[in-house]
Design a protein around this motif. Structure first.
Motif, mmCIF file in Angstrom:
data_model
loop_
_atom_site.group_PDB
_atom_site.id
_atom_site.type_symbol
_atom_site.label_atom_id
_atom_site.label_comp_id
_atom_site.label_asym_id
_atom_site.label_seq_id
_atom_site.Cartn_x
_atom_site.Cartn_y
_atom_site.Cartn_z
ATOM 1 N N ALA A 170 0.841 -1.203 0.000
ATOM 2 C CA ALA A 170 0.000 0.000 0.000
ATOM 3 C C ALA A 170 0.870 1.245 0.000
ATOM 4 N N MET A 171 2.090 1.120 0.540
ATOM 5 C CA MET A 171 3.022 2.254 0.548
ATOM 6 C C MET A 171 4.444 1.692 0.487
ATOM 7 N N SER A 172 5.215 2.174 -0.485
ATOM 8 C CA SER A 172 6.578 1.657 -0.639
ATOM 9 C C SER A 172 7.474 2.146 0.492
ATOM 10 N N ALA A 193 -9.005 -12.740 -9.170
ATOM 11 C CA ALA A 193 -7.845 -12.926 -8.285
ATOM 12 C C ALA A 193 -8.132 -12.360 -6.893
ATOM 13 N N LEU A 194 -7.365 -12.850 -5.932
ATOM 14 C CA LEU A 194 -7.433 -12.314 -4.566
ATOM 15 C C LEU A 194 -6.545 -11.088 -4.457
ATOM 16 N N MET A 195 -6.924 -10.140 -3.604
ATOM 17 C CA MET A 195 -6.102 -8.950 -3.363
ATOM 18 C C MET A 195 -5.462 -9.048 -1.987
ATOM 19 N N VAL A 196 -4.138 -9.151 -1.979
ATOM 20 C CA VAL A 196 -3.374 -9.175 -0.732
ATOM 21 C C VAL A 196 -2.634 -7.846 -0.624
ATOM 22 N N VAL A 197 -2.682 -7.242 0.558
ATOM 23 C CA VAL A 197 -2.071 -5.917 0.724
ATOM 24 C C VAL A 197 -0.991 -5.975 1.797
ATOM 25 N N ASP A 198 0.205 -5.539 1.429
ATOM 26 C CA ASP A 198 1.271 -5.336 2.410
ATOM 27 C C ASP A 198 1.105 -3.920 2.943
ATOM 28 N N ALA A 200 2.431 -2.709 5.785
ATOM 29 C CA ALA A 200 3.427 -2.435 6.848
ATOM 30 C C ALA A 200 3.712 -0.944 6.984
ATOM 31 N N GLN A 201 3.766 -0.237 5.853
ATOM 32 C CA GLN A 201 4.066 1.202 5.901
ATOM 33 C C GLN A 201 2.805 2.055 5.899
ATOM 34 N N ALA A 202 1.684 1.472 5.514
ATOM 35 C CA ALA A 202 0.463 2.279 5.394
ATOM 36 C C ALA A 202 -0.274 2.414 6.728
ATOM 37 N N VAL A 203 -0.486 1.301 7.419
ATOM 38 C CA VAL A 203 -1.291 1.358 8.657
ATOM 39 C C VAL A 203 -0.721 2.358 9.670
ATOM 40 N N PRO A 204 0.608 2.459 9.812
ATOM 41 C CA PRO A 204 1.110 3.434 10.794
ATOM 42 C C PRO A 204 0.871 4.895 10.417
ATOM 43 N N HIS A 205 0.703 5.169 9.126
ATOM 44 C CA HIS A 205 0.819 6.555 8.660
ATOM 45 C C HIS A 205 -0.441 7.159 8.057
#
Ligand code: 7TS
Length: 408
Positions: A170-172, A193-198, A200-205
């Motif tokens: 979601a955010m590089s 297709a399934l959508m998988v979201v990384d 790690a950087q988005a949820v904090p910010h």
């Protein structure tokens, strides 16, 4: 600007000195610092309520279980999920491995494709590679544009009926790019297709709403969002979690065990084998409470302001190249750069001597580094406790690096 300067005293480490200078911490993309509220929640748990969970033969264990489950409910609310859709684990890496091994291993076949992007962290590449060795599925990668946005047109042209999973950040963590997850999820779902979201950087910010994103699975880490290390989250839509096989077996995750087979506990416990990170979950709950009090809109607007200031000031340094979007509305606060031909590790060392902590290297995104033709970059990253004078110190430090290396 949303001024959050008043919260700095909540973070004890920011009072520390580093190499004879006040610590200036610019590596929150790697891990964030922790407010007293989180530190106290963890030590308070160990001092007053420590016991194992879900084994309620006595009051203390019931109390620990209640605190652990309250933390889950708080985290679920934070991303607009149901509490049964939130499984605790060790972090983003562990959550993405759970999806790859739990869903991928049991559903992918030769001829299937997993669509990733060139800006993924290794945590969203290597688990898929490991699983593809068993399933024969192929990994394909969407590129990014010259302005460091995900090339959504190219991504959509790669989406055919053989793509079974689209897994995108979601955010590089290097470019800072915020990707249009809802748009990509819609395209993925149209293709089946399934959508998988990384995340790690988005949820904090920024505000992350799993329903608004229409994510099927989403992963993030506690330690990047003011919480402790050793705790992370796998979100999954309820029906998908119920259908998914667990990737790890052991205590806590079973309903019954026979000699040659077992049945699983209800979700999310099916995905929490063994004694969970109890104190860490409670610490994460306290971190979420802290972020909710600040308000995620205030968090985001503070970072937009600070990143705009940083891009402006860094952009004025001669021979400095920034790798990432210039429009702050489309990016987060991780700013990767190179300065003339000074090695990023040397930059980090010179800044460290002035008490400034940044990261240098490939930032666990080697395919991206290779495609940028910048095997290593320096990276400053901001969070709620950073202020403009931190950026000023960074700029002064970089000017010093230019002098030391005799860059004309
Ligand atoms: N995905 C992204 C986008 C990340 O930035 C990271 C960590 C991970 C996954 C893995 O998270 P973990 O908590 O499981 O380790 N990123 C970084 C970084 O940029 N510097 O250090 C760790």
């Amino acid at each position: 600007m949303t001024d959050l300067a008043h919260i700095r005293s909540d973070f004890p480490i920011l009072q520390e000195e580093m190499n004879g200078h006040p610590l200036i911490y610019l590596d929150s993309a790697a891990t964030s610092q922790k407010p007293t509220a989180v530190i106290d929640a963890i030590s308070g748990f160990y001092q007053k309520t420590n016991a194992n969970v879900h084994r309620g033969a006595y009051t203390l264990s019931d109390t620990a279980t209640d605190l652990y489950e309250e933390a889950r409910a708080r985290v679920a609310g934070f991303i607009n999920a149901d509490r049964r859709e939130v499984a605790f684990n060790r972090g983003t890496t562990s959550a993405l491995n759970q999806v790859a091994y739990g869903w991928g291993l049991n559903n992918l076949e030769p001829g299937d494709k997993v669509l990733l992007s060139l800006m993924e962290h290794h945590a969203n590449i290597v688990p898929w590679q490991l699983v593809s060795r068993h399933t024969g599925a192929e990994l394909i990668y969407a590129p990014y544009t010259d302005s460091y946005a995900l090339d959504v047109d190219a991504l959509e042209s790669l989406l055919d009926e053989n793509v079974k999973v689209v897994s995108i950040t979601a955010m590089s963590n290097v470019l800072g790019t915020i990707n249009p997850i809802r748009h990509i999820a819609d395209a993925a779902h149209r293709a089946g297709a399934l959508m998988v979201v990384d995340a790690a950087q988005a949820v904090p910010h920024m505000t992350v709403d799993v329903k608004q994103m229409d994510a099927d699975f989403l992963a993030f880490s506690g330690h990047k969002m003011l919480g402790p290390t050793g705790i992370g989250v796998l979100y999954g839509k309820l029906d998908l979690l119920e259908a998914m096989e667990p990737a790890e077996g052991g205590g806590e995750m079973i309903s019954d065990v026979q000699l040659d087979s077992s049945t699983w506990a209800e979700v999310p416990h099916k995905f929490e084998a063994g004694t969970p990170p109890i104190a860490e979950a409670i610490g994460l709950g306290a971190a979420v409470e802290y972020l909710e009090k600040l308000g995620m809109e205030a968090v985001r607007s503070h970072e937009i302001d600070l990143t705009a200031y940083a891009l402006d000031r860094l952009g004025a340094i001669q021979d400095l190249t920034i790798y990432g979007p210039t429009d702050v509305e489309t990016r987060g606060g991780a700013v990767a750069f190179t300065l003339a031909d000074i090695h990023p590790h040397d930059i980090a060392t010179i800044l460290d001597q002035q008490g400034i902590a940044i990261r240098a290297g490939h930032h666990c995104a080697r395919p991206l580094a290779r495609s940028l033709k910048a095997p290593a970059t320096a990276r400053a990253s901001f969070y709620v406790y950073n202020i403009r004078s931190d950026v000023d110190a960074l700029v002064d430090g970089l000017e010093k690096a230019r002098e030391i290396f005799g860059v004309a």
